[in-house]
Design an enzyme around this catalytic site. Structure first.
Site, PDB file in Angstrom:
ATOM      1  N   ARG A 125       0.924  -1.217  -0.019  1.00 15.48           N
ATOM      2  CA  ARG A 125      -0.122   0.039   0.027  1.00 15.48           C
ATOM      3  C   ARG A 125       1.014   1.152   0.182  1.00 15.48           C
ATOM      4  O   ARG A 125       0.280   2.214   0.463  1.00 15.48           O
ATOM      5  CB  ARG A 125      -1.032  -0.107   1.248  1.00 15.48           C
ATOM      6  CG  ARG A 125      -1.989  -1.146   1.221  1.00 15.48           C
ATOM      7  CD  ARG A 125      -3.048  -1.017   2.113  1.00 15.48           C
ATOM      8  NE  ARG A 125      -3.987  -1.882   2.024  1.00 15.48           N
ATOM      9  CZ  ARG A 125      -3.996  -3.097   2.635  1.00 15.48           C
ATOM     10  NH1 ARG A 125      -3.053  -3.002   3.773  1.00 15.48           N
ATOM     11  NH2 ARG A 125      -5.009  -3.903   2.557  1.00 15.48           N
ATOM     12  N   LYS A 147       3.104  10.940 -11.496  1.00 13.86           N
ATOM     13  CA  LYS A 147       2.422  10.317 -12.307  1.00 13.86           C
ATOM     14  C   LYS A 147       3.057   8.932 -12.526  1.00 13.86           C
ATOM     15  O   LYS A 147       4.385   8.742 -12.856  1.00 13.86           O
ATOM     16  CB  LYS A 147       2.350  10.878 -13.752  1.00 13.86           C
ATOM     17  CG  LYS A 147       1.033  11.896 -13.558  1.00 13.86           C
ATOM     18  CD  LYS A 147       0.630  12.411 -15.028  1.00 13.86           C
ATOM     19  CE  LYS A 147      -0.462  13.209 -15.077  1.00 13.86           C
ATOM     20  NZ  LYS A 147      -0.998  13.818 -16.249  1.00 13.86           N
ATOM     21  N   GLU A 189       9.850  18.026 -24.955  1.00 10.30           N
ATOM     22  CA  GLU A 189       9.264  18.412 -23.678  1.00 10.30           C
ATOM     23  C   GLU A 189       9.999  19.637 -23.332  1.00 10.30           C
ATOM     24  O   GLU A 189       8.999  20.254 -22.616  1.00 10.30           O
ATOM     25  CB  GLU A 189       9.413  17.531 -22.841  1.00 10.30           C
ATOM     26  CG  GLU A 189       8.738  15.954 -23.019  1.00 10.30           C
ATOM     27  CD  GLU A 189       7.164  15.685 -22.990  1.00 10.30           C
ATOM     28  OE1 GLU A 189       6.634  16.775 -22.247  1.00 10.30           O
ATOM     29  OE2 GLU A 189       6.658  14.708 -22.896  1.00 10.30           O
ATOM     30  N   LYS A 231       7.808  22.768 -13.766  1.00 10.29           N
ATOM     31  CA  LYS A 231       6.750  21.642 -13.609  1.00 10.29           C
ATOM     32  C   LYS A 231       6.412  21.448 -11.974  1.00 10.29           C
ATOM     33  O   LYS A 231       5.285  20.976 -11.674  1.00 10.29           O
ATOM     34  CB  LYS A 231       7.653  20.259 -14.116  1.00 10.29           C
ATOM     35  CG  LYS A 231       6.547  18.986 -13.752  1.00 10.29           C
ATOM     36  CD  LYS A 231       6.569  18.027 -14.640  1.00 10.29           C
ATOM     37  CE  LYS A 231       5.208  16.954 -14.402  1.00 10.29           C
ATOM     38  NZ  LYS A 231       5.491  15.823 -15.417  1.00 10.29           N
ATOM     39  N   GLU A 241      -3.953  17.151 -11.641  1.00 10.46           N
ATOM     40  CA  GLU A 241      -4.651  17.619 -12.856  1.00 10.46           C
ATOM     41  C   GLU A 241      -6.270  17.905 -13.099  1.00 10.46           C
ATOM     42  O   GLU A 241      -6.926  17.419 -13.826  1.00 10.46           O
ATOM     43  CB  GLU A 241      -4.209  16.519 -13.674  1.00 10.46           C
ATOM     44  CG  GLU A 241      -4.156  17.044 -15.276  1.00 10.46           C
ATOM     45  CD  GLU A 241      -3.831  16.129 -16.297  1.00 10.46           C
ATOM     46  OE1 GLU A 241      -2.681  15.526 -16.289  1.00 10.46           O
ATOM     47  OE2 GLU A 241      -4.320  15.963 -17.318  1.00 10.46           O
ATOM     48  N   ARG A 245      -2.575  21.760 -14.288  1.00  8.60           N
ATOM     49  CA  ARG A 245      -1.398  20.583 -14.926  1.00  8.60           C
ATOM     50  C   ARG A 245      -1.800  20.194 -16.225  1.00  8.60           C
ATOM     51  O   ARG A 245      -1.072  19.627 -16.875  1.00  8.60           O
ATOM     52  CB  ARG A 245      -1.582  19.252 -13.851  1.00  8.60           C
ATOM     53  CG  ARG A 245      -0.706  18.261 -14.006  1.00  8.60           C
ATOM     54  CD  ARG A 245      -0.294  17.455 -13.034  1.00  8.60           C
ATOM     55  NE  ARG A 245       0.651  16.369 -13.349  1.00  8.60           N
ATOM     56  CZ  ARG A 245       1.302  15.597 -12.533  1.00  8.60           C
ATOM     57  NH1 ARG A 245       1.264  15.635 -11.093  1.00  8.60           N
ATOM     58  NH2 ARG A 245       2.238  14.902 -13.055  1.00  8.60           N
ATOM     59  N   ASN A 249       0.091  18.939 -20.773  1.00 11.93           N
ATOM     60  CA  ASN A 249      -0.219  18.138 -22.132  1.00 11.93           C
ATOM     61  C   ASN A 249      -0.473  18.852 -23.284  1.00 11.93           C
ATOM     62  O   ASN A 249      -0.768  18.318 -24.262  1.00 11.93           O
ATOM     63  CB  ASN A 249      -1.645  17.501 -21.989  1.00 11.93           C
ATOM     64  CG  ASN A 249      -1.416  16.545 -20.723  1.00 11.93           C
ATOM     65  OD1 ASN A 249      -0.537  15.770 -20.486  1.00 11.93           O
ATOM     66  ND2 ASN A 249      -2.652  16.691 -19.769  1.00 11.93           N
ATOM     67  N   HIS A 252       0.034  16.966 -26.723  1.00 11.49           N
ATOM     68  CA  HIS A 252       0.013  15.608 -26.411  1.00 11.49           C
ATOM     69  C   HIS A 252      -1.285  14.964 -27.062  1.00 11.49           C
ATOM     70  O   HIS A 252      -1.368  13.753 -27.218  1.00 11.49           O
ATOM     71  CB  HIS A 252       0.010  15.334 -24.951  1.00 11.49           C
ATOM     72  CG  HIS A 252       1.258  15.301 -24.258  1.00 11.49           C
ATOM     73  ND1 HIS A 252       2.014  16.665 -24.438  1.00 11.49           N
ATOM     74  CD2 HIS A 252       2.164  14.529 -23.606  1.00 11.49           C
ATOM     75  CE1 HIS A 252       3.353  16.288 -23.651  1.00 11.49           C
ATOM     76  NE2 HIS A 252       3.384  15.018 -23.196  1.00 11.49           N
ATOM     77  N   HIS A 256      -0.539  11.598 -28.944  1.00  6.55           N
ATOM     78  CA  HIS A 256      -1.083  10.380 -28.583  1.00  6.55           C
ATOM     79  C   HIS A 256      -1.643   9.667 -29.767  1.00  6.55           C
ATOM     80  O   HIS A 256      -1.525   8.465 -30.120  1.00  6.55           O
ATOM     81  CB  HIS A 256      -1.985  10.593 -27.601  1.00  6.55           C
ATOM     82  CG  HIS A 256      -1.409  10.794 -26.265  1.00  6.55           C
ATOM     83  ND1 HIS A 256      -2.207  11.204 -25.000  1.00  6.55           N
ATOM     84  CD2 HIS A 256      -0.238  10.792 -25.793  1.00  6.55           C
ATOM     85  CE1 HIS A 256      -1.005  11.453 -24.211  1.00  6.55           C
ATOM     86  NE2 HIS A 256       0.012  11.267 -24.525  1.00  6.55           N
ATOM     87  N   HIS A 270       8.138   9.461 -28.403  1.00  6.74           N
ATOM     88  CA  HIS A 270       7.241  10.167 -27.416  1.00  6.74           C
ATOM     89  C   HIS A 270       7.461  11.876 -27.980  1.00  6.74           C
ATOM     90  O   HIS A 270       6.689  12.565 -28.097  1.00  6.74           O
ATOM     91  CB  HIS A 270       7.079   9.985 -26.066  1.00  6.74           C
ATOM     92  CG  HIS A 270       5.855  10.727 -25.627  1.00  6.74           C
ATOM     93  ND1 HIS A 270       4.810  10.643 -25.795  1.00  6.74           N
ATOM     94  CD2 HIS A 270       6.251  11.657 -24.426  1.00  6.74           C
ATOM     95  CE1 HIS A 270       4.123  11.620 -24.732  1.00  6.74           C
ATOM     96  NE2 HIS A 270       5.100  12.085 -24.050  1.00  6.74           N
TER      97      HIS A 270
HETATM   98  N1  GLY Z   1       3.604  14.405 -18.118  1.00  2.00           N
HETATM   99  C1  GLY Z   1       2.354  15.297 -17.677  1.00  2.00           C
HETATM  100  C2  GLY Z   1       2.155  15.332 -16.065  1.00  2.00           C
HETATM  101  O1  GLY Z   1       3.010  14.915 -15.599  1.00  2.00           O
HETATM  102  O2  GLY Z   1       1.037  15.933 -16.022  1.00  2.00           O
END
Ligand code: GLY
Length: 377
Positions: A125, A147, A189, A231, A241, A245, A249, A252, A256, A270
């Site tokens: 956990r 993430k 990025e 970031k 998000e 946040r 993207n 993106h 994607h 990517h």
């Molecule tokens: N890669 C996008 C984020 O971390 O929100």
């Protein structure tokens, strides 16, 4: 700009942590991790390529600090981010008697960081982990912000959790072991940060990007530092998000769809998809009258100056038509109530979340990109 060690704090209350950015950090990992340990034992997960370059130095640094360690080495590549390897990492960590208060090191790029982070999120956990990102993409994006996840047949990163690391060690020296294409992919990025929220950083990238690509350590350090600062600020304000946040993207949604259309293959990395996606997002913004024609032109000019993939025409092989690409966007996680959301921009450094983007304009941007494709040999 300097070559000193910089620390960026990701401010998340009890889950706050530091991102350290410097040359030579892997050689100092033992001392830097020691204060985070409750007993002098940890586990390392890496991939074969990264381990070949950096595991000995990391191990020596842990030995010098008296920290016992063992490592699990996985196959490199996106395919490793799957259920089977999730089970393998979790079971190996259990076999190593890694306890909740221990630490696990993720030594690698985004694949290892995401897989190990998710394993740690669900193991007992929640086990703590340290990210030692070894790609530019991982240093500026995936290692920061918590993430974590794996891919499934239905798509990328659809199974995952937010699980923040306890420390991130971004060693600038490791970037010199990257193939040029991987470095430039990560640079996609970096450009994204300038485009989404810092016009002065984009100006700086236009001036210093070529030196960064050639190996200038000071330029690499500053680019990682500024990206991580941006970031960290965004994640601290919107960890899960709900709002801001989503700006991360930028590019993106297009990316994607293009990654899916190219089968997540070597045809498109990517970060290359992010760069093309950013150029398309600025083109769409201009066609919606949101920004001046100069903005998409500057984005494309910089990507081209960096010899990066810029247009749909730069993707080798066949692509599906505009309608099919639009349909692939419909599977994206950012779809809310069936409506496509795009991150668009009012200019360089001024991105925002746009709902209800006219479908015809998206199709026209894609169609024009596809028509511009060079004939395939
Ligand atoms: N890669 C996008 C984020 O971390 O929100």
């Amino acid at each position: 700009m300097s070559l000193q060690a910089d620390t960026v704090r990701v401010d998340l209350g009890a889950r706050s942590y530091d991102v350290e950015i410097a040359s030579g950090l892997i050689g100092q990992a033992g001392q830097r991790i020691l204060p985070h340990l409750r007993r002098k034992k940890l586990a390392i997960v890496s991939d074969r390529t990264v381990a070949g370059h950096h595991l000995a130095a990391l191990g020596a640094s842990l030995d010098a600090a008296g920290i016992a360690h063992d490592s699990l080495i996985l196959e490199p590549g996106e395919a490793t981010k799957d259920w089977a390897n999730l089970a393998r990492v979790c079971e190996w960590l259990l076999s190593q008697n890694i306890e909740r208060r221990d630490l696990v090191i993720a030594l690698g790029g985004g694949v290892i960081g995401d897989l190990v982070g998710f394993s740690c999120a669900i193991l007992r956990r929640g086990v703590r982990f340290v990210q030692v990102p070894t790609s530019l993409l991982a240093q500026v994006d995936s290692s920061v912000g918590g993430k974590t996840g794996i891919n499934t047949a239905q798509g990328k990163n659809l199974i995952g959790a937010f699980h923040q690391p306890s420390l991130v060690l971004a060693d600038i020296d490791v970037l010199s072991t990257l193939p040029a294409r991987d470095l430039l992919s990560g640079y996609g990025e970096v450009v994204k940060y300038g485009l989404l929220g810092d016009a002065a950083f984009f100006d700086w990238l236009e001036a210093q990007g070529p030196a960064l690509a050639k190996g200038d350590a000071a330029a690499r350090h500053y680019a990682v530092l500024r990206s991580v600062q941006m970031k960290a600020g965004i994640v601290a304000r919107d960890e899960t998000e709900e709002g801001e946040r989503a700006l991360l993207n930028l590019g993106h949604t297009f990316c994607h769809a293009l990654e899916k259309a190219t089968g997540y293959s070597d045809r498109l990395l990517h970060g290359e998809g992010v760069a093309i996606g950013c150029a398309l997002a600025f083109e769409l913004s201009q066609r919606m009258g949101l920004c001046a024609q100069e903005s998409p032109s500057r984005v494309r000019a910089h990507l081209k100056a960096m010899r990066m993939k810029t247009d749909l025409a730069d993707i080798p092989g066949d692509l599906p038509g505009a309608e099919a690409l639009l349909a692939l966007m419909g599977q994206d996680k950012k779809v809310i109530d069936g409506k496509l959301r795009f991150i668009l921009a009012r200019g360089i450094g001024a991105a925002f979340v746009a709902e209800d983007v006219p479908r015809d304009l998206v199709l026209s941007v894609l169609n024009d990109g596809i028509r511009g494709r060079a004939p395939q040999k």
